[in-house]
Enzyme design. Structure first.
Site, PDB file in Angstrom:
ATOM      1  N   HIS A 133      57.362  12.098  24.998  1.00  0.00           N
ATOM      2  CA  HIS A 133      58.583  11.457  24.491  1.00  0.00           C
ATOM      3  C   HIS A 133      59.119  12.339  23.348  1.00  0.00           C
ATOM      4  CE1 HIS A 133      60.875   8.397  22.191  1.00  0.00           C
ATOM      5  NE2 HIS A 133      60.873   7.660  23.282  1.00  0.00           N
ATOM      6  N   ASP A 209      49.691   9.845  21.096  1.00  0.00           N
ATOM      7  CA  ASP A 209      50.808   8.913  21.155  1.00  0.00           C
ATOM      8  C   ASP A 209      50.348   7.746  22.020  1.00  0.00           C
ATOM      9  OD1 ASP A 209      53.048   7.468  21.695  1.00  0.00           O
ATOM     10  OD2 ASP A 209      54.331   9.191  22.143  1.00  0.00           O
ATOM     11  N   GLN A 212      52.596   3.697  24.626  1.00  0.00           N
ATOM     12  CA  GLN A 212      52.656   3.063  25.944  1.00  0.00           C
ATOM     13  C   GLN A 212      51.281   2.659  26.464  1.00  0.00           C
ATOM     14  OE1 GLN A 212      55.315   2.088  27.384  1.00  0.00           O
ATOM     15  NE2 GLN A 212      56.976   3.332  26.560  1.00  0.00           N
ATOM     16  N   LYS A 235      56.654  -2.761  21.358  1.00  0.00           N
ATOM     17  CA  LYS A 235      56.299  -2.527  22.764  1.00  0.00           C
ATOM     18  C   LYS A 235      55.086  -3.350  23.180  1.00  0.00           C
ATOM     19  CE  LYS A 235      57.978   2.261  22.869  1.00  0.00           C
ATOM     20  NZ  LYS A 235      59.221   2.153  23.617  1.00  0.00           N
ATOM     21  N   CYS A 375      64.247   9.427  26.868  1.00  0.00           N
ATOM     22  CA  CYS A 375      63.859  10.203  25.680  1.00  0.00           C
ATOM     23  C   CYS A 375      62.753  11.189  26.026  1.00  0.00           C
ATOM     24  CB  CYS A 375      63.416   9.299  24.527  1.00  0.00           C
ATOM     25  SG  CYS A 375      64.711   8.226  23.933  1.00  0.00           S
TER      26      CYS A 375
END
Ligand SMILES: Cc1ncc(COP(=O)(O)O)c(C=O)c1O
Length: 419
Positions: A133, A209, A212, A235, A375
């Protein structure tokens, strides 16, 4: 195991959970119930989270860490309690390693500005990947520009996996590896424990990261062996405006502040200041107090289902959706087909139709998906696409949502004459 846990808790993921999410009471202009397939962008909130926010503002709100009165002590205890809950949820060895920030983007910027500028010099090498991202690309590009470090990107394969041979070849001499656990544009689940072990062997610090992954599967930072991790509350069924950076204590302890001002100091004179201990050193100014408590409520909600059960549910939805879309003519699917390597995020292209047109027609059928570059423009470039349509699942998603998606795609193909 997952089913056992769900049976024990009595909370089973699926459409029955929709009753917990007031947003589904909102009528769609089509008059049809909403098939919400965009949780990867931001998830709906269960009533427990909305109530925690309202209850904090109504009954427990004062500034934290500064009042010597009951209400402020109450607010501080709830704020710090949420930090403890989040630490347990992500397998952080100590809550002192969890820094509250606004979102994953800010968490990554914190590391890039604080750790990066203190540790990197001209000629050092930063590794990221083609899969990231923009939030896990641009801060490193800026860091490279500011320090004279160079940045390289690990390639992705045609079927959307990270090319681990390319990673192995590039790791020697790298100072930092910034990598995602789950790609928001491809759905790929990366083998993070293996990647982090390779990075450690090469002497590189790993930033994960986890924006997600943490909302959708069990994640244990200590077991994964990474050094930093970034996540966003919005999220994972929690409020917006709150997220977290997790970092290994010895790294955080050695890092200078990112933002400066109130709360992050122990002593200030007109000549200078002394920094507070971690995590408060990195929490300058009044934090998002009720939002942190709301994030704690989101953690409790996810724990009441069990993250093994959440993952098992979304995996079975992935399998059903992948099979249904594979059987639909004129669909190109991105990312690995192996269910163990693919999260509940499916990126696809309807041949001959722009993804924005797909999403617009799906909306007339009350099917909410995301269309665009997500993104992650380098991913689009890699597959020579301007954009994709993306469907993503959450705890309340069900097989009915997949039927609604495939039926609505059939409408798209009829309208565009590609059926
Ligand atoms: C993989 C990934 N990383 C980082 C982010 C940035 O999250 P936020 O916008 O909450 O900072 C996102 C958001 O879509 C994402 O999908």
């Amino acid at each position: 195991m997952a089913l056992e846990q769900a049976a024990r808790s009595g909370v089973v993921p699926g459409a029955t959970l929709r009753a917990d999410f007031p947003i589904f009471d909102r009528p769609h202009r089509s008059g049809r119930p909403l098939a919400f397939l965009d949780s990867a962008a931001s998830s709906p909130k269960p009533r427990a989270v909305i109530d925690a926010l309202a209850d904090t503002y109504a009954h427990h709100y004062a500034n934290v860490h500064r009042g010597i009165y009951e209400l402020s002590e109450d607010a501080t205890a709830r704020f710090e309690g949420a930090r403890r809950d989040l630490a347990r949820f992500i397998g952080a060895p100590s809550e002192r390693e969890v820094v509250f920030v606004r979102n994953a983007t800010e968490a990554i910027n914190l590391v890039a500005y604080s750790w990066g500028r203190a540790n990197l010099r001209a000629g050092d090498r930063i590794l990221s990947t083609e899969m990231e991202h923009h939030a896990n690309l641009v801060p490193w590009q800026q860091l490279a520009a500011a320090t004279g470090a160079t940045i390289e990107y690990v390639r992705i394969t045609d079927d959307g996996r990270l090319d681990l041979d390319d990673l192995r070849a590039r790791l020697p001499g790298a100072r930092l590896l910034a990598v995602t656990q789950v790609s928001n544009a491809l759905g790929t689940i990366n083998p993070v424990a293996e990647i982090a072990a390779l990075a450690r062997e090469a002497g590189a610090v790993t930033l994960l990261d986890a924006a997600q992954s943490v909302p959708h599967m069990p994640v244990d930072m200590a077991a994964l062996g990474v050094d930093f991790a970034a996540l966003s509350g919005h999220k994972m069924l929690g409020p917006s405006g709150i997220g977290a950076l997790w970092g290994r204590r010895e790294l955080l302890d050695a890092m200078p502040p990112f933002l400066t001002g109130g709360s992050m100091i122990t002593r200030v004179t007109l000549e200078g200041a002394e920094w507070n201990e971690v995590p408060w050193r990195f929490e300058a100014g009044t934090p998002a107090i009720a939002e942190a408590v709301g994030l704690g409520a989101a953690v409790a909600y996810l724990e009441s289902i069990g993250m093994d059960a959440v993952r098992a549910h979304e995996r079975s939805l992935f399998e059903a959706a992948w099979a249904a879309l594979t059987a639909t003519p004129g669909i190109r699917l991105l990312g690995p087909s192996e269910p163990g390597e693919h999260a509940g995020v499916i990126s696809f292209v309807v041949e001959g139709v722009h993804p924005h047109d797909v999403a617009t027609i799906l909306d007339t059928e009350a099917v909410a998906v995301r269309a665009g570059h997500h993104c992650a423009q380098p991913v689009m470039l890699r597959y020579d696409l301007p954009a994709t349509t993306r469907a993503s699942f959450s705890v309340f998603s069900d097989l009915d949502d997949i039927d609604r998606l495939t039926d609505a795609i059939a409408v798209v193909r009829r309208i565009f004459g590609t059926a």
